[in-house]
Design a protein around this motif. Structure first.
Motif, mmCIF file in Angstrom:
data_model
loop_
_atom_site.group_PDB
_atom_site.id
_atom_site.type_symbol
_atom_site.label_atom_id
_atom_site.label_comp_id
_atom_site.label_asym_id
_atom_site.label_seq_id
_atom_site.Cartn_x
_atom_site.Cartn_y
_atom_site.Cartn_z
ATOM 1 N N GLY A 40 0.810 -1.218 0.000
ATOM 2 C CA GLY A 40 0.000 0.000 0.000
ATOM 3 C C GLY A 40 0.840 1.262 0.000
ATOM 4 N N LEU A 41 2.096 1.165 -0.429
ATOM 5 C CA LEU A 41 2.994 2.319 -0.431
ATOM 6 C C LEU A 41 2.809 3.126 -1.710
ATOM 7 C CD1 LEU A 41 5.323 3.804 1.010
ATOM 8 C CD2 LEU A 41 6.900 2.404 -0.346
ATOM 9 N N GLU A 42 2.431 4.373 -1.557
ATOM 10 C CA GLU A 42 2.293 5.290 -2.682
ATOM 11 C C GLU A 42 3.605 6.049 -2.862
ATOM 12 O OE1 GLU A 42 0.029 9.502 -3.714
ATOM 13 O OE2 GLU A 42 -0.727 8.226 -2.100
ATOM 14 N N VAL A 43 4.182 5.981 -4.058
ATOM 15 C CA VAL A 43 5.463 6.633 -4.340
ATOM 16 C C VAL A 43 5.211 7.877 -5.176
ATOM 17 C CG1 VAL A 43 7.763 6.376 -5.317
ATOM 18 C CG2 VAL A 43 6.634 4.401 -4.271
ATOM 19 N N ARG A 44 5.642 9.014 -4.660
ATOM 20 C CA ARG A 44 5.524 10.271 -5.385
ATOM 21 C C ARG A 44 6.904 10.704 -5.851
ATOM 22 N NH1 ARG A 44 1.251 13.988 -1.853
ATOM 23 N NH2 ARG A 44 -0.585 12.633 -2.133
ATOM 24 N N ASN A 45 7.048 10.853 -7.158
ATOM 25 C CA ASN A 45 8.368 11.127 -7.735
ATOM 26 C C ASN A 45 8.924 12.494 -7.391
ATOM 27 O OD1 ASN A 45 8.446 8.659 -9.053
ATOM 28 N ND2 ASN A 45 7.472 9.468 -10.890
ATOM 29 N N GLY A 46 8.024 13.489 -7.229
ATOM 30 C CA GLY A 46 8.507 14.850 -7.107
ATOM 31 C C GLY A 46 9.324 15.221 -8.343
ATOM 32 N N ASN A 47 10.465 15.858 -8.129
ATOM 33 C CA ASN A 47 11.342 16.207 -9.253
ATOM 34 C C ASN A 47 12.454 15.188 -9.439
ATOM 35 O OD1 ASN A 47 12.864 16.742 -6.960
ATOM 36 N ND2 ASN A 47 13.913 18.495 -7.885
ATOM 37 N N ALA A 48 12.428 14.104 -8.619
ATOM 38 C CA ALA A 48 13.564 13.184 -8.595
ATOM 39 C C ALA A 48 13.691 12.376 -9.881
ATOM 40 C CB ALA A 48 13.447 12.253 -7.388
ATOM 41 N N ALA A 49 12.578 11.843 -10.399
ATOM 42 C CA ALA A 49 12.659 10.994 -11.584
ATOM 43 C C ALA A 49 13.165 11.771 -12.795
ATOM 44 C CB ALA A 49 11.293 10.372 -11.879
ATOM 45 N N GLU A 50 12.612 12.964 -13.011
ATOM 46 C CA GLU A 50 13.051 13.758 -14.162
ATOM 47 C C GLU A 50 14.501 14.200 -14.013
ATOM 48 O OE1 GLU A 50 11.714 17.750 -16.698
ATOM 49 O OE2 GLU A 50 10.467 16.991 -15.049
ATOM 50 N N GLY A 51 14.874 14.652 -12.805
ATOM 51 C CA GLY A 51 16.249 15.095 -12.593
ATOM 52 C C GLY A 51 17.250 13.970 -12.750
ATOM 53 N N LEU A 52 16.907 12.775 -12.230
ATOM 54 C CA LEU A 52 17.821 11.645 -12.355
ATOM 55 C C LEU A 52 17.885 11.125 -13.786
ATOM 56 C CD1 LEU A 52 17.138 9.751 -9.035
ATOM 57 C CD2 LEU A 52 19.331 10.649 -9.792
ATOM 58 N N ALA A 53 16.774 11.208 -14.519
ATOM 59 C CA ALA A 53 16.801 10.807 -15.927
ATOM 60 C C ALA A 53 17.835 11.638 -16.688
ATOM 61 C CB ALA A 53 15.416 10.972 -16.551
ATOM 62 N N LYS A 54 17.846 12.934 -16.472
ATOM 63 C CA LYS A 54 18.824 13.798 -17.127
ATOM 64 C C LYS A 54 20.238 13.489 -16.641
ATOM 65 C CE LYS A 54 15.543 17.625 -17.734
ATOM 66 N NZ LYS A 54 15.211 19.022 -17.338
ATOM 67 N N ALA A 55 20.375 13.246 -15.326
ATOM 68 C CA ALA A 55 21.696 12.948 -14.779
ATOM 69 C C ALA A 55 22.240 11.635 -15.341
ATOM 70 C CB ALA A 55 21.627 12.885 -13.251
ATOM 71 N N PHE A 56 21.385 10.606 -15.451
ATOM 72 C CA PHE A 56 21.833 9.330 -15.999
ATOM 73 C C PHE A 56 22.186 9.454 -17.484
ATOM 74 C CE2 PHE A 56 19.174 7.021 -12.569
ATOM 75 C CZ PHE A 56 20.275 6.985 -11.720
ATOM 76 N N GLN A 57 21.433 10.283 -18.208
ATOM 77 C CA GLN A 57 21.764 10.497 -19.620
ATOM 78 C C GLN A 57 23.148 11.120 -19.764
ATOM 79 O OE1 GLN A 57 18.365 12.845 -20.665
ATOM 80 N NE2 GLN A 57 17.213 11.115 -21.494
ATOM 81 N N ALA A 58 23.426 12.115 -18.936
ATOM 82 C CA ALA A 58 24.743 12.762 -18.977
ATOM 83 C C ALA A 58 25.842 11.783 -18.561
ATOM 84 C CB ALA A 58 24.754 13.993 -18.078
#
Length: 445
Positions: A40-58
């Motif tokens: 029953g854990l709800e995960v809210r990404n906030g800005n983390a998913a988008e920021g990490l996507a860019k960081a992993f791309q770099a």
């Protein structure tokens, strides 16, 4: 963590090598959403998913080397972060029509003691998910060298919890250990010597848990169970409180008073009349650590967390021994005796550790459901530890949510000249800046 009783000395702990396995990671990645649905854990990404996507791309493009430093309030953090790294960041990159070049693979530091209390299966999974096992209470040169090499090579992001361990409180952060800054500076020197132009960055990540609904009635039932267990049910409350939620807080303080009374009696401690509960907890912590340190001949130096880690390592050195099989019978019996005594001091340290982050803010006048609920779980866990049996946590306080957020990247290379001029000051300043960043994320700034 569960309590593991030691009656006999055991063979020395062997080093657990990193054995990263993409098939195992792929299986875990697919199972994580199901695990969260069951919990029953709800995960809210906030800005983390988008920021990490860019960081992993770099990172995958060879532009940056990443060291990810995360808040560690819960034992669920590794699963939440694995889902963030392996699922959510990758999904976000695809949604922005710029998919990652390859699946995210990381390395992370974990405590060598986890497989002892969590079991060999967990140890097996940690190894195959990219874990680097480290002894927290001593200078573990092989583990540090491996982590340093990971950063210097830049092939994998490195993930570290700078608090060193969970504190079970989303609203308070333990003092940060300097290892993150030291590894970052070592890696920056290595990159510079090899002529690489990678931009080494430290990325702060915050995790904050809360309950999706404020179930005060369930909290009340569990407070009643604790009151009965500690023999304080029916004692009069301060009638000056008009707010029913402040009554919950007062009941909790009464429970805390009864629990610390018991621990003070165990340690033969006396407290001054009307001494605040938080001060009594502080006195108990210092006494418990000093007693364990005296047994092992350790100096009382450093933060509370550092002192706990040294006690833990000293206990392990007496429990897990080299050449145990070659000892003659009498010496083997003495080794078993020393192991039992070390286990007793380790249990004393673990009790102190339950209260390591309890401060005045934890038990402030603010009648905050999430804070009171976390403190309730902490007290239940402590009683379960003392009695060596799990506390029956019922009724459930309800499903939780976790909110993820990513701080601004902290570049390391611009700080390298300051590090060479004054290493200690540079490390301290780096950790102060990292702590400020994590505090701002924790407070929603």
């Amino acid at each position: 963590m569960p309590r593991v009783s030691t009656q006999f000395a055991r063979p020395a702990l062997r080093r657990l090598p990193t054995r990263s396995s993409r098939p195992v990671q792929s299986l875990v990645r697919r199972l994580l959403p199901l695990v969260f649905r069951v919990q029953g854990l709800e995960v809210r990404n906030g800005n983390a998913a988008e920021g990490l996507a860019k960081a992993f791309q770099a990172h995958q493009a060879g532009e940056t080397t990443l060291l990810i430093a995360f808040r560690h309030p819960s034992t669920r953090d590794p699963l939440v972060l694995a889902d963030l790294f392996w699922n959510r960041a990758a999904n976000t990159a695809r949604q922005h029509n710029s998919p990652l070049a390859r699946p995210v693979e990381l390395r992370f530091l974990y405590d060598r003691g986890i497989p002892i209390w969590a079991g060999p299966l967990i140890g097996w999974l940690l190894q195959r998910c990219g874990g680097i096992a480290i002894h927290r209470g001593r200078l573990d040169r092989p583990a540090l060298a491996e982590a340093r090499q990971v950063l210097a090579q830049g092939r994998y992001p490195l993930v570290i919890a700078p608090e060193g361990a969970t504190n079970n409180l989303s609203s308070e952060m333990a003092p940060l250990e300097p290892g993150v800054a030291q590894l970052a500076f070592w890696a920056a020197e290595d990159l510079e010597k090899s002529g690489q132009t990678h931009n080494l960055q430290v990325l702060p990540v915050s995790l904050i848990y809360s309950w999706r609904q404020q179930n005060w009635s369930a909290l009340d039932v569990r407070l009643q169970a604790l009151e009965r267990h500690l023999g304080v049910q029916g004692e009069p409350l301060n009638e000056a409180w008009d707010d029913p939620h402040q009554v919950h807080r007062q009941r909790f303080l009464r429970i805390g008073d009864a629990l610390i009374n018991t621990l003070e009696h165990l340690e033969r401690l006396q407290h001054e009349p009307d001494q605040p509960l938080v001060n009594r907890i502080t006195s108990y912590r210092l006494h418990g650590l000093s007693k364990a340190e005296s047994h092992f001949g350790l100096k009382a130096a450093g933060t509370l967390q550092e002192r706990c880690r040294r006690i833990e390592q000293a206990a392990w050195d007496r429990i897990y021994r080299e050449g145990l099989e070659q000892l003659p019978p009498l010496e083997r019996s003495i080794a078993d005796w020393e192991a039992r005594e070390a286990d007793l001091q380790l249990s004393r340290m673990r009790l102190v550790e339950h209260f390591i982050c309890v401060t005045g803010q934890s038990i402030s006048d603010e009648a905050n459901f999430d804070r009171l609920a976390e403190m309730l779980l902490l007290v239940e866990e402590t009683i379960g530890w003392i009695e060596d049996r799990p506390w029956k946590s019922a009724p459930s306080l309800g499903p939780q949510r976790v909110e993820l957020s990513l701080g601004e990247p902290m570049a390391v290379l611009p700080r390298l000249s300051s590090y060479r001029h004054n290493r200690r000051q540079a490390v301290q300043q780096f950790m102060a800046d990292l702590q400020q960043s994590l505090n701002q994320l924790m407070n929603g700034d």
